[in-house]
Design an enzyme around this catalytic site. Structure first.
Site, PDB file in Angstrom:
ATOM      1  CG  ASP A  18      -6.035   3.626  -1.022  1.00 19.83           C
ATOM      2  OD1 ASP A  18      -6.660   3.258  -0.034  1.00 19.83           O
ATOM      3  OD2 ASP A  18      -5.067   4.410  -0.970  1.00 19.83           O
ATOM      4  CG  HIS A  75      -5.949   2.309   5.069  1.00 20.01           C
ATOM      5  ND1 HIS A  75      -7.314   2.292   5.126  1.00 20.01           N
ATOM      6  CD2 HIS A  75      -5.631   2.974   3.932  1.00 20.01           C
ATOM      7  CE1 HIS A  75      -7.805   2.932   4.067  1.00 20.01           C
ATOM      8  NE2 HIS A  75      -6.805   3.342   3.322  1.00 20.01           N
ATOM      9  CG  HIS A 106     -10.225   4.390   1.550  1.00 19.17           C
ATOM     10  ND1 HIS A 106      -9.115   5.156   1.819  1.00 19.17           N
ATOM     11  CD2 HIS A 106     -11.264   5.049   2.118  1.00 19.17           C
ATOM     12  CE1 HIS A 106      -9.468   6.216   2.516  1.00 19.17           C
ATOM     13  NE2 HIS A 106     -10.766   6.184   2.704  1.00 19.17           N
ATOM     14  CG  HIS A 110      -0.731   6.679  -2.016  1.00 19.02           C
ATOM     15  ND1 HIS A 110      -1.855   6.534  -2.783  1.00 19.02           N
ATOM     16  CD2 HIS A 110      -1.066   6.210  -0.782  1.00 19.02           C
ATOM     17  CE1 HIS A 110      -2.837   6.029  -2.056  1.00 19.02           C
ATOM     18  NE2 HIS A 110      -2.384   5.815  -0.831  1.00 19.02           N
ATOM     19  CG  LEU A 111       5.448   4.419  -5.877  1.00 18.57           C
ATOM     20  CD1 LEU A 111       5.944   3.437  -6.925  1.00 18.57           C
ATOM     21  CD2 LEU A 111       6.581   4.794  -4.928  1.00 18.57           C
ATOM     22  CG  HIS A 153      -2.046   0.977   1.093  1.00 20.90           C
ATOM     23  ND1 HIS A 153      -3.329   0.700   1.487  1.00 20.90           N
ATOM     24  CD2 HIS A 153      -2.085   2.239   0.598  1.00 20.90           C
ATOM     25  CE1 HIS A 153      -4.102   1.747   1.247  1.00 20.90           C
ATOM     26  NE2 HIS A 153      -3.369   2.704   0.719  1.00 20.90           N
ATOM     27  CG  ASP A 195      -2.289   4.863   3.340  1.00 18.93           C
ATOM     28  OD1 ASP A 195      -2.115   5.165   2.134  1.00 18.93           O
ATOM     29  OD2 ASP A 195      -3.259   5.268   4.011  1.00 18.93           O
TER      30      ASP A 195
END
Lengths: 443, 320
Positions: free
Chosen positions: A158, A240, A185, A68-69, A66, A313
């Protein structure tokens, strides 16, 4: 050309912990041409780089499912290159990147784009997660079959829940054809004030006068999704999870034999909502930090296996976006570079779970859930992805040392015991901490 | 007075000890006399620059601070900023740093977002005084309410104080809850359950949904202003019903103690939270609250600027 090189490496004298086979002893690990060749005592090999791991723990490479790039679209927060660096500095060998990019990962082209950038800039494995719906708007299904063919490892909207229960049902049924994990989510947007809630609703939100997000905004959706998992028998993964009641719901679903799994982020087992007392947006994330009773339930859930895995996350944001009135700040904290130390310090050293259980949740379980059959174990034939950690190494979290472009950690200044010291992907040592470097010898 | 004031900022009453609150109230007492003089001015803040940085419309609080600053001989400046333009353009930190670059000593801030003064205090060298932030706190209002009660009742400890209305969104209520409980009053909050904030009983207050019952034994009734837009959020069905259940009428007031104080931070919605008969009646001390506000704000400005002097002196001696 991919930056992942298939290499050979002999790791000597490490404490090998491989939950998939029950291995938990001091021995050697030989990787040949990117794949695990052998685990055993007194291994030797010709013309192979040797890494001495004496006193260290050798584990199958950690997978953060999980992350976020931010690329494409928000490269000022993070990009695939900086995110990969943050990951391997944090002992992570595989990253699953969430689809809330701009454009969203809702079609095969964006998947291919990310894969091609990753091949160019990242020495670790990057696995895109596809959007359930187009632009994550919760209106029309993405081409989930094409996403699957392009190589996504799961689907998720998400950042947003799929509010429409009928659409969620269809997504789950459809994804089942490809045995794709559906990650939700879980949030009831009305109870969460449509993104305007700031923190957990309770004593602290009352004191601070900040709009509260009740725990029920999460648990209502968890309960709905579990019902849909019963209806569709599709594999559901709760992202999460943050509340005691969510843990109880997942526990009951698992007991019933439903195909339900879940993850927890380190900040949800290490911090409570009282951390927001100074209105610092580095403690603002969604779901929000909850209360002590929730942490206790999460720790129990980690212990009894209700919670399958740990995922960060990782949600980078620029300093100027976070250093504002907390109500206006975006949700999210970075996590790639602190996850291993937090797990070791807060879970393993405090004897909440065993070392082997922790490795299971950092590697073996995410590999199983995502159908990454080559990963998550050090059995012969599997990928030579290894995370080496030092249980005793003491670190102080300093965001200025982060490789991530963003510094929005809630753990500034924390003193933690346990840290990653080497990250190996397909036999290739992509990262070694400074103090571990002298341990490599070329033969 | 043995206690020395050491805080650079005044952000909340939660932050203050009982002794610090008492020090402000005692200091206010000596400043109250200034406003009764023919020449209403003392040189306490001469040469100091104070900026009133208001991101939210306010007449009452801003006027009160302005008068307080002038009576202390401070150089003062009002900066009113439309919130919408701030959200689109310059950040709060940038705005405040630009103001600070004018070499001001004290920033008085009013903002609709909770915690904004805390954010400023972390980022500025100047002292920050919270003039009301979102639903968080309104410490000078809390202090002037305490001052008024103390002046009228001679004590605070042991008094039964009832706070009525939209406690969930009220910064005045929060500051009063902290101040009153720290000084030993018994606080009951009254309102529809939809406007009672989560777990508020953990702050040491009682909760009631029945105004008539709650005021029976009250020594003080603090009425809060109702924001009419709460109706749109479905927090209560209609203004009419709200007034019926939680508005203070003379008829309800007649069941309370004859010497009960009726307070309101203003501006009053006449006919909603109280009738004109009550607002202008013999139990009302609403205008005295306004007068006391000046003395309390003078005290706060004076103490905070003194803490700055202390800090500077320490820095100087550290340099030597």
């Amino acid at each position: 050309m991919s930056k992942i090189k298939q290499k050979s490496l002999l790791i000597k004298n490490g404490h090998v912990v491989n939950p998939a086979t029950g291995t938990d002893e001091v021995c050697d690990l030989l990787i040949l041409d990117g794949k695990v060749e052998k685990i055993g005592k007194n291994l030797t090999a010709d013309k192979v780089t040797v890494l001495d791991a004496k006193g260290k723990v050798v584990a199958p490479g950690f997978i953060d499912m999980h992350v976020h790039l931010r690329e494409p679209g928000f490269e000022y927060k993070e990009n695939i290159k900086s995110g990969s660096e943050a990951a391997y500095k944090g002992g992570i060998t595989s990253v699953c990147c969430m689809p809330n990019t701009q454009p969203a990962i809702d079609n095969a082209m964006v998947v291919k784009y990310i894969q091609s950038i990753a091949a160019e800039v990242s020495p670790i494995r990057i696995f895109p997660i596809g959007a359930i719906t187009i632009e994550q708007k919760g209106e029309h299904l993405s081409e989930i079959g094409s996403l699957n063919e392009a190589g996504v490892v799961a689907i998720s909207d998400d950042g947003y829940p799929v509010k429409n229960s009928e659409l969620m049902r269809r997504a789950m049924e459809y994804a089942k054809m490809f045995d794709l994990l559906v990650i939700d989510h879980c949030e009831d947007p009305d109870l969460a004030h449509h993104g305007h809630g700031v923190m957990n609703e309770g004593k602290t939100s009352t004191i601070l006068g900040l709009k509260g997000i009740p725990k029920e905004s999460e648990t209502i959706m968890v309960a709905r999704d579990i019902e849909l998992a019963r209806l569709t028998q599709s594999r559901l993964h709760i992202a999460h999870l943050s509340t005691a009641q969510s843990v109880a719901l997942v526990r009951a679903a698992k007991k019933e034999g439903l195909p339900v799994s879940c993850e927890v982020a380190p900040h949800h087992f290490a911090l409570t909502d009282e951390a927001l007392s100074e209105f610092d947006a580095n403690y603002k994330m969604n779901p929000p930090l909850r209360q002590q009773e929730d942490i206790e339930a999460i720790l129990k859930g980690l212990k009894d296996g209700t919670i399958d895995c740990i995922a960060t996350d990782h949600a980078p944001h620029a300093e100027y976006e976070k250093n504002v009135e907390i109500a206006y700040a975006p949700f999210g904290v970075v996590g790639l570079e602190t996850s291993v130390s937090l797990g070791l310090d807060q879970l393993v050293h405090k004897k909440v779970i065993s070392l082997s259980q922790w490795v299971d949740k950092m590697s073996t379980q995410p590999a199983r859930l995502l159908n990454l059959k080559d990963l998550g174990s050090l059995e012969p034939g599997k990928a030579g992805d290894v995370t080496i950690v030092d249980l005793e190494k003491e670190v102080v979290i300093d965001e200025n040392q982060f490789a991530s472009k963003s510094k929005n950690t809630p753990f500034k200044g924390w003193k933690l015991k346990g840290a990653p010291v080497a990250t190996i992907v397909a036999g290739n040592v992509v990262y070694q901490s400074e103090d571990a470097k002298e341990k490599v010898s070329k033969k | 007075m043995s206690l020395k004031w050491t805080k650079k900022d005044l952000l909340s009453l939660q932050d203050l000890s009982k002794e610090e609150i008492e020090l402000i109230l005692e200091t206010a007492q000596s400043f109250k006399e200034v406003s009764t003089r023919a020449i209403k001015k003392v040189p306490a803040l001469r040469g100091k620059t104070v900026v009133n940085l208001f991101f939210e419309p306010s007449t009452r609080t801003r006027n009160s601070f302005e008068v307080a600053e002038k009576r202390l001989s401070a150089d003062m400046m009002n900066v009113a900023i439309q919130q919408s333009s701030v959200k689109k353009g310059e950040s709060l930190i940038d705005t405040a740093k630009n103001v600070e670059a004018l070499k001001v000593d004290i920033v008085v801030v009013r903002h609709s977002a909770s915690g904004s003064p805390n954010l400023l205090a972390r980022n500025l060298k100047a002292s920050v005084i919270n003039a009301g932030d979102g639903s968080h706190e309104h410490p000078t209002q809390g202090l002037l309410d305490l001052y008024t009660i103390l002046e009228k009742k001679g004590k605070i400890k042991g008094l039964n104080v009832v706070i009525v209305g939209d406690v969930a969104h009220s910064r005045v209520a929060r500051s009063n809850i902290w101040g009153l409980t720290k000084l030993g009053a018994n606080v009951t909050i009254v309102g529809p359950q939809t406007l009672i904030p989560s777990q508020v009983e953990e702050l040491g207050v009682s909760i009631s949904n029945n105004l008539e019952e709650a005021i029976e034994k009250a020594d003080v009734i603090e009425m809060l202003r109702l924001q009419k837009e709460r109706q749109e959020d479905n927090l209560f069905p209609t203004i009419r019903e709200y007034g019926m259940l939680f508005g203070l009428t003379q008829e309800k007031l007649n069941k309370a103690k004859p010497d009960v104080l009726v307070m309101h931070p203003g501006p009053i919605n006449r006919g909603i939270e109280m009738t004109s008969e009550v607002a202008d009646g013999k139990n009302s001390v609403i205008l005295e609250q306004v007068t006391n506000g000046i003395a309390v704000r003078m005290a706060v400005l004076y103490l905070v600027s003194g803490a700055q002097v202390l800090e500077n002196d320490e820095q100087k001696s550290a340099v030597k």
